[in-house]
Motif scaffolding. Structure first.
Motif, short mmCIF file in Angstrom:
data_model
loop_
_atom_site.label_atom_id
_atom_site.label_comp_id
_atom_site.label_asym_id
_atom_site.label_seq_id
_atom_site.Cartn_x
_atom_site.Cartn_y
_atom_site.Cartn_z
N PHE A 1 -9.94 -2.05 0.01
CA PHE A 1 -8.57 -1.99 -0.31
C PHE A 1 -8.08 -3.35 -1.20
O PHE A 1 -7.38 -3.03 -2.17
N ARG A 2 -8.75 -4.36 -0.77
CA ARG A 2 -8.37 -5.48 -1.59
C ARG A 2 -9.21 -5.28 -3.04
O ARG A 2 -8.68 -5.63 -4.15
N LEU A 3 -10.45 -4.63 -3.18
CA LEU A 3 -10.97 -4.62 -4.36
C LEU A 3 -10.25 -3.55 -5.23
O LEU A 3 -10.09 -4.03 -6.46
N THR A 4 -9.46 -2.67 -4.91
CA THR A 4 -8.74 -1.74 -5.75
C THR A 4 -7.40 -1.87 -5.38
O THR A 4 -6.81 -1.35 -6.24
N LYS A 5 -6.80 -3.27 -4.80
CA LYS A 5 -5.67 -3.51 -4.94
C LYS A 5 -4.63 -2.38 -4.35
O LYS A 5 -3.59 -2.17 -4.85
N THR A 6 -5.35 -1.87 -3.08
CA THR A 6 -4.47 -0.70 -2.69
C THR A 6 -3.68 -1.13 -1.34
O THR A 6 -4.47 -1.71 -0.63
N THR A 7 -2.61 -0.50 -1.18
CA THR A 7 -1.92 -0.81 -0.07
C THR A 7 -2.09 0.68 0.80
O THR A 7 -1.87 1.64 0.24
N TRP A 8 -2.43 0.57 2.09
CA TRP A 8 -2.82 1.85 2.57
C TRP A 8 -2.47 1.87 4.24
O TRP A 8 -2.74 0.75 4.75
N THR A 9 -2.22 2.80 4.58
CA THR A 9 -2.11 3.10 5.93
C THR A 9 -3.03 4.15 6.41
O THR A 9 -2.86 5.36 5.94
N MET A 10 -3.81 3.81 7.42
CA MET A 10 -4.87 4.68 7.84
C MET A 10 -4.27 5.87 8.37
O MET A 10 -3.77 5.63 9.66
N PRO A 11 -4.72 7.14 8.07
CA PRO A 11 -4.21 8.36 8.78
C PRO A 11 -5.08 8.35 10.11
O PRO A 11 -6.09 7.60 10.37
N GLU A 12 -4.59 9.29 10.93
CA GLU A 12 -5.23 9.40 12.22
C GLU A 12 -6.78 10.19 12.06
O GLU A 12 -7.71 9.76 13.02
N HIS A 13 -6.67 11.15 11.26
CA HIS A 13 -7.89 11.88 11.22
C HIS A 13 -8.50 11.69 10.06
O HIS A 13 -8.20 11.53 8.83
N THR A 14 -10.08 11.82 10.09
CA THR A 14 -10.67 11.89 8.55
C THR A 14 -10.41 12.91 7.86
O THR A 14 -10.51 12.56 6.49
N ALA A 15 -10.10 14.20 7.88
CA ALA A 15 -9.71 15.05 7.29
C ALA A 15 -8.43 14.76 6.57
O ALA A 15 -8.41 15.05 5.36
N ASP A 16 -7.56 14.17 7.29
CA ASP A 16 -6.17 13.60 6.65
C ASP A 16 -6.76 12.53 5.50
O ASP A 16 -5.89 12.66 4.51
N LEU A 17 -7.43 11.71 6.03
CA LEU A 17 -7.79 10.61 5.02
C LEU A 17 -8.23 11.27 3.63
O LEU A 17 -7.79 10.97 2.54
N MET A 18 -9.11 12.54 3.58
CA MET A 18 -9.80 12.92 2.58
C MET A 18 -8.61 13.57 1.75
O MET A 18 -8.58 13.41 0.45
N SER A 19 -7.63 14.07 2.35
CA SER A 19 -6.43 14.77 1.37
C SER A 19 -5.61 13.54 0.70
O SER A 19 -5.23 13.86 -0.22
N CYS A 20 -5.26 12.50 1.45
CA CYS A 20 -4.63 11.49 0.96
C CYS A 20 -5.38 10.79 0.03
O CYS A 20 -4.89 10.38 -0.95
N TRP A 21 -6.58 10.44 0.23
CA TRP A 21 -7.33 9.69 -0.61
C TRP A 21 -7.66 10.33 -2.11
O TRP A 21 -7.36 9.66 -3.29
N ILE A 22 -7.94 11.71 -2.16
CA ILE A 22 -7.82 12.44 -3.48
C ILE A 22 -6.50 12.22 -4.13
O ILE A 22 -6.56 12.33 -5.32
N ARG A 23 -5.31 12.59 -3.31
CA ARG A 23 -4.11 12.37 -4.12
C ARG A 23 -3.76 10.95 -4.74
O ARG A 23 -3.25 10.87 -5.81
N ARG A 24 -4.24 9.87 -3.94
CA ARG A 24 -4.03 8.83 -4.43
C ARG A 24 -4.79 8.35 -5.83
O ARG A 24 -4.13 7.76 -6.61
N GLY A 25 -5.96 8.50 -5.70
CA GLY A 25 -6.78 8.32 -6.86
C GLY A 25 -7.05 6.98 -7.56
O GLY A 25 -7.79 7.01 -8.48
#
Ligand code: ZN
Length: 132
Positions: free
Chosen positions: A39-63
């Protein structure tokens, strides 16, 4: 040390709570330090979702930024692969690496995977590594 609870084994990384997929890969305080590095490397502000599947869908959208897009998508797999290897090293070989070594291994793996996938836009990563 391997500790078995009635409701499952403790997390091998923090030894503080029951090991689940979501804890190990997203919320463990050890794993969180690896996520925070990216997150520091990419200068990303991020709130970690509860589940790994949710992370993947959020992650792809952020890009990430335009130049980060290609290697951005590899980051979760890279973190999870590194964490899984560390977890298994502790579980099966009684081998414990420091958080610094695990972070470094994760960055190396990302760089290697980018090269394997012919992703050339890793200059930002290289620049970042140079500052460590
Ligand atoms: Zn943990």
């Amino acid at each position: 040390m391997y500790v078995v609870q009635r409701n499952g084994p403790r997390c091998f990384l923090c030894n503080e709570t029951r090991e689940t997929n979501n804890h190990l890969f997203l919320h463990c305080k050890f794993t969180t330090q690896v996520w925070n590095l990216f997150f520091r490397l990419t200068k990303t502000t991020w709130t970690m979702p509860e589940h790994t599947a949710d992370l993947m869908s959020c992650w792809i959208r952020r890009g990430g930024s335009k130049s980060q897009k290609k290697w951005w998508r590899i980051i979760p797999s890279c973190i999870w692969w590194t964490i899984w290897k560390e977890r298994n090293g502790r579980c099966f070989e009684d081998k414990i690496r420091s958080i610094h070594d695990v972070k470094w291994k994760c960055l190396e793996t990302l760089f290697f995977w980018c090269k394997q996938n012919c992703i050339e836009e890793v200059e930002e990563l290289v620049d970042f590594l140079g500052t460590l």
